[in-house]
Each structure stands twice: as C-alpha cells, then as structure tokens.
Design an enzyme around this catalytic site. Structure first.
Site, PDB file in Angstrom:
ATOM      1  N   SER A   1      56.984  88.882 -15.615  1.00  0.00           N
ATOM      2  CA  SER A   1      56.782  87.807 -14.661  1.00  0.00           C
ATOM      3  C   SER A   1      56.210  88.362 -13.356  1.00  0.00           C
ATOM      4  O   SER A   1      55.164  88.998 -13.354  1.00  0.00           O
ATOM      5  CB  SER A   1      58.105  87.062 -14.441  1.00  0.00           C
ATOM      6  OG  SER A   1      57.902  85.837 -13.781  1.00  0.00           O
TER       7      SER A   1
ATOM      8  N   ASP B   1      55.991  79.258 -22.966  1.00  0.00           N
ATOM      9  CA  ASP B   1      56.338  79.608 -21.583  1.00  0.00           C
ATOM     10  C   ASP B   1      55.892  78.467 -20.674  1.00  0.00           C
ATOM     11  O   ASP B   1      54.700  78.265 -20.443  1.00  0.00           O
ATOM     12  CB  ASP B   1      55.643  80.913 -21.184  1.00  0.00           C
ATOM     13  CG  ASP B   1      56.139  81.467 -19.861  1.00  0.00           C
ATOM     14  OD1 ASP B   1      56.617  80.687 -19.025  1.00  0.00           O
ATOM     15  OD2 ASP B   1      56.037  82.693 -19.656  1.00  0.00           O
TER      16      ASP B   1
ATOM     17  N   HIS C   1      59.609  81.786 -21.333  1.00  0.00           N
ATOM     18  CA  HIS C   1      59.502  82.778 -20.264  1.00  0.00           C
ATOM     19  C   HIS C   1      60.609  83.816 -20.362  1.00  0.00           C
ATOM     20  O   HIS C   1      60.435  84.953 -19.931  1.00  0.00           O
ATOM     21  CB  HIS C   1      59.557  82.076 -18.904  1.00  0.00           C
ATOM     22  CG  HIS C   1      59.130  82.946 -17.762  1.00  0.00           C
ATOM     23  ND1 HIS C   1      57.852  83.437 -17.630  1.00  0.00           N
ATOM     24  CD2 HIS C   1      59.825  83.433 -16.699  1.00  0.00           C
ATOM     25  CE1 HIS C   1      57.765  84.168 -16.534  1.00  0.00           C
ATOM     26  NE2 HIS C   1      58.945  84.183 -15.959  1.00  0.00           N
TER      27      HIS C   1
END
Length: 284
Positions: A161, A232, A261
């Site tokens: 991320s 995601d 995610h």
C-alpha cells in the site's frame, strides 16, 4: 470511540483540505501528513501466535529533515539458512508492524528473513509526525542496518500500500537491491484521490505528500514485481497496473483473483512463489 480515518474517507478530507488552505500552508501540510499516514503509536497488549519468533530491533539515526535523533523500532524474523535472502518490509498507513504480522509471516514462509520497520510516529519508534521525506529517511536507515548486519546476503525491498510508494523511492536510490516487490500500491496520491467518488474535487495541486511512484519507478534498476488483488476496493487494480506499465524491466505483474487490499498476500501465496522463482530465481 471513532475509527481512525482511512483513505476511503477522503471525500470529507478533501473538503477539509480546502478549508485548511485558508489557515496557511503549514497547517495544510500537517493535516495532510496526519490524514495520509494515520500513525498508530504504542505496542500490542498481546502477541498473536503468528507473530511468535519476531525479535525486537532498534535502529538509530539522525533525521536530516527534522534535525533530531530518532530511534526506530523494527521486528526481525530470521531464517535458519545462512544464505537465505533478506527482505526489508515497509508497511502502509495506520497499522504499525504488529498489524502486519500475518504478512510478515507469509513473506518468511516464502523463504525470506524479514526486517519489518516502523517509521517515526508508528509503534514504538520515536514520536514525530511522519512525512514523505521523513519515512524515506527511516527506510534508508533500515536498509543501511541490513547492509551492515547482513552484508553477504541478497537483499530485497517489499512495500504494501503506502509502503509500496516508500519502497519504490528507496529502490530508486540504492544500487544494492536484488529486487523490488510492491503489493496493493499506486501511481501517486493524487491518482488515488482521483479514483474515489469525489475525485473530481480540484485538490490535486494542494497535495503536498504526493508519493509520485509513477515518476520515481523509472530510477529502479532491480527487477520489479507488482502484485495486486482483483477485489482491492481501496487501491484499485488499475493503479497497480499503471505503475507496472511505467516500470523498467525486467518486471512482472501478478493479479490475484479474489484478493482484497488486505488478503492478497495470503490468497496469492502460490502466485507469489511462482513469480519469485521466475523473476528473481528464488525458491525451488
């Protein structure tokens, strides 16, 4: 108690950004740093079973940005093999290293010895509001620690991320990384904002913490693995694909079907193993 703000609540953040502009640039920058990093300090009251074996490491350096000495906390998960590759793990926003224990364990299961870093303001590291420049300093300090402590072992950089954006910047600055692995990451913070429902708001030019990976990935000279989950909903797969398209080769893009995610790393273990073998020559 209200939940910490996540990137999904940026429509509200966008309006507050415009209001903060009236209070001056310093306030705008500080608010953005709080919204983007959402630093979580402290240590867990209990350690899950999957975190067993993780060892505390302390890394000290002086920040060129703040001019202050910093003490960073990291977790070290070694491998029994003396020649095992080493991975610097860079986590995303909000959760500190303990919140990434399952992903650390997954990467360890793939054969890496793992050093997972908490940037300033996170976990037990020095209490200072993070910034784009500051977390890059912290990542570089951890990379230098690995070079000193594990000088003969191949070293890789991993980021999840927001940590993926930090990993891209770090990999572009060092010349001794054997590979870069990013998961669930993006081309830039303005691009992430634009992908949301309220992305039409004209806040892009006001964003100070830009994390422009699309530009910086061109500097990476190591092989690059980009992994994204098809489900995601926080960082859309198109952003991961766009980053991959901007990357120099050798490179590989892996789309994990059904991965979110947070679950992609676990769901995609078999795909990870194949990609590490084919791109980096790791594993059997």
């Amino acid at each position: 108690m209200p939940r910490p703000m996540t990137l999904l609540r940026w429509p509200l953040a966008a309006l507050l950004l415009l209001a903060a502009l009236l209070a001056g640039c310093a306030t705008l920058d500080e608010k953005q740093r709080q919204w983007i990093f959402q630093p979580s300090a402290g240590q867990p009251s209990w350690v899950p079973s999957s975190a067993e074996g993780l060892q505390d490491v302390w890394i000290e350096h002086r920040s060129a940005e703040s001019g202050k000495p910093l003490r960073l906390h990291a977790l070290w998960l070694p491998q029994p093999r003396a020649d095992a590759p080493v991975l610097l793990y860079l986590h995303g926003a909000r959760r500190n290293v303990w919140g990434s224990h399952f992903r650390i364990r997954n990467m360890h299961d793939l054969g890496f010895a793992v050093l997972a870093l908490d940037y300033r303001g996170f976990g037990q590291s020095s209490a200072e509001l993070p910034s784009e420049a500051g977390v890059l300093e912290d990542a570089r300090a951890a990379w230098d620690w690995l070079a000193r402590e594990q000088p003969q072992r191949p070293r890789y950089i991993f980021g999840h991320s927001l940590g993926g954006a930090i990993a891209v910047q770090l990999a572009g600055e060092v010349d001794d990384a054997r590979g870069l692995i990013v998961e669930g990451t993006f081309t830039s913070i303005p691009d992430v904002f634009s992908s949301f429902k309220w992305g039409w708001l004209p806040v892009g030019p006001l964003i100070t913490q830009r994390f422009d990976s699309a530009q910086k990935i061109a500097k990476v000279r190591a092989p690059i693995l980009v992994v994204h989950g098809s489900q995601d909903s926080l960082i859309r797969p198109e952003l991961g694909r766009a980053l991959y398209e901007r990357a120099p080769g050798p490179k590989r893009f892996v789309l994990v079907e059904g991965g979110t995610h947070y679950s992609t790393n676990g769901v995609g273990q078999a795909l990870y193993r194949d990609a590490l073998r084919e791109l980096f020559g790791l594993g059997s």
